[in-house]
Design an enzyme around this catalytic site. Structure first.
Site, PDB file in Angstrom:
ATOM      1  N   CYS A   1      55.836  13.842  53.497  1.00  0.00           N
ATOM      2  CA  CYS A   1      56.104  15.190  53.001  1.00  0.00           C
ATOM      3  C   CYS A   1      55.944  16.166  54.157  1.00  0.00           C
ATOM      4  O   CYS A   1      56.672  16.085  55.141  1.00  0.00           O
ATOM      5  CB  CYS A   1      55.212  15.552  51.818  1.00  0.00           C
ATOM      6  SG  CYS A   1      53.446  15.452  52.119  1.00  0.00           S
TER       7      CYS A   1
ATOM      8  N   ARG B   1      51.277  15.571  49.470  1.00  0.00           N
ATOM      9  CA  ARG B   1      52.156  15.306  48.329  1.00  0.00           C
ATOM     10  C   ARG B   1      52.644  13.857  48.358  1.00  0.00           C
ATOM     11  O   ARG B   1      52.832  13.229  47.328  1.00  0.00           O
ATOM     12  CB  ARG B   1      53.366  16.255  48.361  1.00  0.00           C
ATOM     13  CG  ARG B   1      53.054  17.660  47.944  1.00  0.00           C
ATOM     14  CD  ARG B   1      54.257  18.581  48.145  1.00  0.00           C
ATOM     15  NE  ARG B   1      54.472  18.924  49.549  1.00  0.00           N
ATOM     16  CZ  ARG B   1      55.491  19.663  49.999  1.00  0.00           C
ATOM     17  NH1 ARG B   1      56.396  20.117  49.139  1.00  0.00           N
ATOM     18  NH2 ARG B   1      55.610  19.941  51.273  1.00  0.00           N
TER      19      ARG B   1
END
Lengths: 305, 158
Positions: free
Chosen positions: A253, A258
């Site tokens: 990410c 994430r």
């Protein structure tokens, strides 16, 4: 001895139900006093460093991704000695069952879990739905400091990065493989280099790693912050992407938080055998000299080498 | 103005008076209590007045912060002698960001535009917060201060 697994039927469909617990199960363990000793320690890990202080699950300790898990000088995680000291400070022994939860659908909790696994801590689980689910059910939060005593003797473990952590050169050699970009669509296309409303970390190029497929992390999360049922996850990662759980996979990410969420989904909910998180992610790749970049909505081609 | 505590490694330049008092309060505390004080700041962040609560489009976002925060300034008068007023909006789930905003409100709201503009950029690093919230997160407060100054220059013609 690790603490008994959560037998909730909703979890059993996942490839590794032992990696998740439900809010009901955790509330029962706490009520029974099972989270008071070294067998079970509940850990909150949030994006906001003060959220824990506003009220946390009774008995839970706080581990901050930035202050506790990152090395403060080199862009890397803490070493075995610092990790052992952190565990000792919170009364966590090598045999402790650790249940992690946090804000933002467990992004940072998943990130912390991944770091625990770099050190081979055997029994680390996520509270499905995290802080939001606990709160939405009106369960108890307290500002009382946990009374848990510090422990000693957590072994100094050399971090084992290779199985679950990918570095820049690993990714460069992996183009064309099962590579997932979990950022927002605008970050993927190159329209922007960071999340809306988030800090700009100084990435000089926008776009994505060539051949990476775009699956924003949140597609794996339900409205209430819990993980989606297995069939819905399979529809995304197996049917839509056509990925094979037996083949190596890398997720990235912006800084790796994430993608820890997606890493958890692939590794433990869908049972992918070999999944690595590229924590250098776009803040490294988007600044790397002569690294190939693709812009727009198409994955793009791996450059000839 | 009290002298700078030279035992504090991140306080290098003299802080403006309003920040010095807040810094003294933080430096008098150990790390855990500093977080508690920041939490108290976050809880005392004034609500947005109705004229802004109903018109969120009038507020400017601060993308340097980890969590969504919006701010707007008003000035009474013009030039450097004008009085500056600051208004912030940040969700309850973002207590760190609210705490930063609340510190800026306490230190700068009601001061003259000139005083706000003279506030050194590095002021946010002198509060003793870097070790408890991390320098990365503190960038958010610096981002707010920069936007406040820019708005005041535009609005007061200072």
């Amino acid at each position: 001895m690790p603490i008994a697994l959560d037998p909730s039927p909703a979890l059993q469909e996942f490839a590794h139900p032992e990696k998740l617990v439900t809010t009901e199960w955790l509330a029962e363990r706490i009520a029974a006093g099972e989270a008071d000793g070294p067998e079970l320690v509940v850990v909150e890990s949030d994006e906001d460093v003060l959220l824990y202080e506003t009220g946390h699950i009774p008995g839970a300790v706080k581990i901050d991704w930035h202050l506790d898990l990152n090395d403060q000088v080199t862009r890397d995680y803490v070493d075995g000695e610092a990790f052992a000291a952190l565990m000792d400070r919170h009364g966590i022994t090598r045999g402790t069952t650790v249940v992690l939860y946090g804000d933002k659908s467990n992004w940072w909790a998943a990130y912390a879990l991944w770091v625990f696994e770099l050190f081979g801590h055997e029994d680390v689980r996520l509270l499905d739905g995290g802080r939001a689910a606990w709160q939405a059910e009106g369960r108890e939060l307290t500002t009382a400091e946990p009374t848990r005593a510090a422990s000693s003797g957590y072994p100094v473990i050399e971090r084992q990065d290779a199985p679950i952590r990918a570095f820049r050169d690993d990714v460069l050699g992996f183009l064309g493989g099962q590579l997932i970009d979990v950022r927002s669509p605008a970050e993927y296309t190159g329209e922007r280099t960071h999340m809306a409303d988030y800090p700009q970390e100084g990435t000089v190029r926008g776009g994505h790693i060539p051949t990476a497929r775009s699956v924003p992390w949140a597609r794996a999360a339900a409205e209430d912050g819990r993980f989606k049922p297995r069939a819905e996850l399979e529809a995304i990662y197996l049917q839509e992407l056509g990925y094979d759980a037996a083949q190596p996979t890398i997720a990235y990410c912006r800084i790796g938080e994430r993608s820890s969420h997606t890493w958890f989904v692939l590794r433990y909910l869908l049972g992918f055998e070999d999944v690595r998180n590229y924590d250098g992610s776009w803040t490294e790749w988007g600044n790397g000299v002569r690294l190939p970049v693709a812009v727009g909505t198409e994955p793009g081609e791996a450059p000839a080498r | 103005m009290s002298p700078i505590d030279h035992t504090v490694p991140d306080a290098q330049d003299a802080l403006p008076e309003a920040f010095q008092e807040i810094a003294d309060d933080f430096h008098a505390l150990g790390p855990k209590d500093r977080l508690q004080l920041l939490l108290e700041f976050s809880q005392s962040l004034p609500e947005l007045p109705e004229r802004y609560a109903e018109h969120p489009e009038l507020l400017e976002p601060v993308p340097e912060c980890q969590s969504p925060i919006f701010l707007v300034t008003e000035v009474e008068g013009s030039g450097r002698e004008a009085i500056a007023h600051l208004f912030f909006s940040a969700p309850q789930e973002a207590p760190t960001t609210r705490g930063f905003a609340s510190i800026l409100a306490e230190a700068l709201d009601g001061r003259t535009v000139g005083e706000v503009l003279d506030t050194p950029e590095g002021v946010t690093r002198g509060l003793g917060l870097a070790e408890v919230v991390s320098p990365l997160r503190l960038n958010g407060m610096a981002g707010m201060l920069a936007r406040i100054k820019r708005q005041l220059v535009e609005k007061a013609g200072a």
